[in-house]
Scaffold this active site. Structure first.
Site, PDB file in Angstrom:
ATOM      1  N   ASP A  12       0.980  -1.350   0.132  1.00  0.00           N
ATOM      2  CA  ASP A  12      -0.027  -0.006   0.092  1.00  0.00           C
ATOM      3  C   ASP A  12       0.824   1.394  -0.182  1.00  0.00           C
ATOM      4  O   ASP A  12       1.834   1.417   1.013  1.00  0.00           O
ATOM      5  CB  ASP A  12      -0.986  -0.040   1.209  1.00  0.00           C
ATOM      6  CG  ASP A  12      -1.865  -1.015   1.144  1.00  0.00           C
ATOM      7  OD1 ASP A  12      -2.289  -1.624   0.062  1.00  0.00           O
ATOM      8  OD2 ASP A  12      -2.504  -1.585   2.074  1.00  0.00           O
ATOM      9  N   ASP A 131     -13.589  -3.584  -1.618  1.00  0.00           N
ATOM     10  CA  ASP A 131     -13.533  -3.599  -0.123  1.00  0.00           C
ATOM     11  C   ASP A 131     -15.034  -3.670   0.660  1.00  0.00           C
ATOM     12  O   ASP A 131     -15.966  -2.801   0.098  1.00  0.00           O
ATOM     13  CB  ASP A 131     -13.079  -2.074   0.263  1.00  0.00           C
ATOM     14  CG  ASP A 131     -11.652  -1.882  -0.379  1.00  0.00           C
ATOM     15  OD1 ASP A 131     -10.875  -2.840  -0.477  1.00  0.00           O
ATOM     16  OD2 ASP A 131     -11.120  -0.793  -0.592  1.00  0.00           O
TER      17      ASP A 131
END
Length: 268
Positions: A12, A131
């Site tokens: 990330d 998500d």
């Protein structure tokens, strides 16, 4: 013979640095992306996923220079996502050296982009990231809702319906992240992973919550044996913080009777 399960570290990236957080907040620095990628490549990662986690929220393009330097540094397949809004964006990332692209918010905003990318580059080049958060923390029967923009926006989309749509449109793989478990170390939301892997024929990557090697095994263990049924286990914190190495993870999966690809053997 069972298909080999994959181990995938996730990078990330924010402002050119690898970061980690808990449930998409509490972000902390975890290193240089190119150095991290090189380390995972040496350690035997099956693939790497690079996500520019604030590109969409900040309405900017992905860091192509970081993508290019990372792609040059590794030999394993590299998936890149974050801020990819158009086919032209995808083309730039693939030209920079990525093997696959991952789209999330842009897929929700413009579902036809899935068809367009799959049609232009093939399903194998497209990962749709989703998500999801439980509607009721204690009742998986209530289902999950899809979020976008790095977990900031509740779309109101039902997970099951969205999974069905993206696979029909051409998603070649699904990256399923539990917002409830992300960064907690409590393990994958196995109910979530099972709900997706049991409903689709495309590969599923389990993400969000790994804290132990047992969690990795749970995620990829077949549905028939009580596992999540995922094709790949994604993790970040346990690898970034060197709690476990990829070699140790691979050895643990083998010990659990789970087929994995050849790689670096476990540390003695």
């Amino acid at each position: 013979m069972a298909l080999a399960r994959r181990l995938i570290p996730c990078l990330d990236v924010r402002a050119g640095r690898v970061v980690k957080g808990v449930q998409f907040v509490g972000i902390r620095d975890a290193g240089d992306p190119v150095a991290c990628a090189e380390g995972y490549d040496r350690d035997g990662a099956d693939e790497l996923i690079f996500l520019d986690i604030t590109a969409t929220h900040e309405a900017r393009a992905i860091f192509l220079d970081v993508v290019a330097r990372t792609a040059d540094a590794v030999f394993v397949p590299l998936t890149v996502g974050g801020g990819l809004r158009t086919r032209a964006d995808v083309d730039l990332v693939l030209r920079a050296g990525a093997d696959k692209v991952s789209i999330n918010s842009s897929a929700v905003k413009t579902p036809g982009l899935i068809d367009e990318i799959a049609g232009a580059y093939g399903r194998q080049a497209l990962v749709v990231a989703i998500d999801a958060r439980r509607r009721d923390p204690d009742d998986p029967a209530r289902g999950w809702t899809v979020f976008t923009h790095g977990g900031r926006v509740d779309t109101g989309l039902d997970l099951a319906r969205w999974v069905d749509e993206v696979t029909q449109r051409g998603a070649g793989e699904l990256l399923i992240t539990s917002m409830d478990r992300d960064g907690t170390g409590l393990g994958y939301d196995l109910d979530l992973v099972r709900a997706v892997s049991g409903a689709v024929e495309v590969p599923v990557i389990a993400s969000g919550g790994v804290g132990t090697l047992a969690h990795l095994a749970e995620g990829v263990r077949p549905l028939s044996k009580g596992g999540g049924g995922a094709d790949a286990a994604l993790a970040a914190t346990i690898f970034h913080d060197r709690r476990f190495t990829l070699a140790q993870a691979r050895a643990h999966l083998r010990a659990e009777g789970i087929a994995v690809r050849e790689g670096v053997e476990a540390d003695p």
